[in-house]
Design a protein around this motif. Structure first.
Motif, PDB file in Angstrom:
ATOM      1  N   UNK A  32       0.857  -1.183   0.000  1.00 14.92           N
ATOM      2  CA  UNK A  32       0.000   0.000   0.000  1.00 14.92           C
ATOM      3  C   UNK A  32       0.897   1.237   0.000  1.00 14.92           C
ATOM      4  N   UNK A  33       0.642   2.135  -0.911  1.00 17.66           N
ATOM      5  CA  UNK A  33       1.464   3.339  -1.024  1.00 17.66           C
ATOM      6  C   UNK A  33       0.941   4.426  -0.096  1.00 17.66           C
ATOM      7  N   UNK A  45      -5.529   8.686   0.472  1.00 15.76           N
ATOM      8  CA  UNK A  45      -6.833   8.669  -0.179  1.00 15.76           C
ATOM      9  C   UNK A  45      -7.849   7.936   0.695  1.00 15.76           C
ATOM     10  N   UNK A  46      -7.442   6.822   1.292  1.00 19.18           N
ATOM     11  CA  UNK A  46      -8.348   6.072   2.168  1.00 19.18           C
ATOM     12  C   UNK A  46      -8.748   6.867   3.395  1.00 19.18           C
ATOM     13  N   UNK A  55     -12.502   8.292   4.261  1.00 21.51           N
ATOM     14  CA  UNK A  55     -13.197   8.086   5.547  1.00 21.51           C
ATOM     15  C   UNK A  55     -13.613   9.420   6.149  1.00 21.51           C
ATOM     16  N   UNK A  56     -12.695  10.401   6.098  1.00 21.43           N
ATOM     17  CA  UNK A  56     -13.004  11.732   6.625  1.00 21.43           C
ATOM     18  C   UNK A  56     -14.193  12.342   5.883  1.00 21.43           C
ATOM     19  N   UNK A  57     -14.193  12.196   4.552  1.00 21.35           N
ATOM     20  CA  UNK A  57     -15.304  12.730   3.754  1.00 21.35           C
ATOM     21  C   UNK A  57     -16.613  12.034   4.106  1.00 21.35           C
ATOM     22  N   UNK A  58     -16.590  10.711   4.262  1.00 27.42           N
ATOM     23  CA  UNK A  58     -17.820   9.976   4.602  1.00 27.42           C
ATOM     24  C   UNK A  58     -18.347  10.407   5.967  1.00 27.42           C
TER      25      UNK A  58
END
Length: 178
Positions: free
Chosen positions: A1-2, A8-9, A13-16
């Motif tokens: 995982x970069x 982005x993940x 989560x923050x956006x959701x």
């Protein structure tokens, strides 16, 4: 995982979470509007049919409007439904895309700054109103506490700032992609 995938993940989560809180605040405000409508009709019926209005309806409506607006403003902005004049911005984006995106980014950051400034300015007033037990209305007739409405201004302003910042991130990502 970069590192980019992790960022982005976390951002997703923050956006959701933020979108969920904004959506919930919007639902609460909408239900509040429906409750106010029932209250106003009941007040009119009580006043006209029985000669006894409901005490404090004008005060409740006055403060409710402020609470409702601040509960809904972040959701409105996040969904792109905030009124804004973007004729110049659209023209600029067509003519000079990078300049248009930069101006949009600047506008979003200014919006976040103004919203955070409002939250910062109202917070001490909310705490003071709570500590002093400040009330609105006529003593002995009807009173309601002021601090919950001030806290709604703070909450709504913080959520609006988050919406502006998320939109600024979207603009930055579009700038990188484009």
């Amino acid at each position: 995982m970069t590192l980019e995938t992790t960022a982005t993940g976390a951002r997703g989560r923050l956006e959701r979470i933020t979108d969920g809180v904004m959506g919930a605040a919007n639902v609460v405000a909408t239900l509040w509007i429906l409750g106010l409508m029932v209250l106003i009709v009941a007040d009119i019926l009580g006043r006209e049919a029985m000669g006894h209005p409901i005490a404090g309806v004008p005060e409740m409506v006055k403060y409710s409007i402020v609470g409702i607006v601040f509960l809904q403003v972040a959701h409105t902005h996040r969904k792109g439904e905030m009124i804004r004049s973007d004729g110049i911005l659209s023209w600029l984006r067509r003519r000079w895309p990078r300049a248009g995106m930069t101006l949009d980014l600047l506008a979003q950051l200014c919006g976040a700054g103004f919203a955070l400034t409002l939250a910062w300015a109202v917070w001490p007033k909310a705490m003071r109103a709570y500590a002093r037990g400040e009330m609105e209305g006529v003593q002995g007739h009807f009173t309601l506490p002021v601090w919950p409405f001030l806290l709604l201004i703070v909450l709504g302003s913080v959520l609006l700032a988050a919406s502006f910042l998320l939109t600024a991130l979207d603009t930055l990502n579009a700038k990188k992609d484009g």
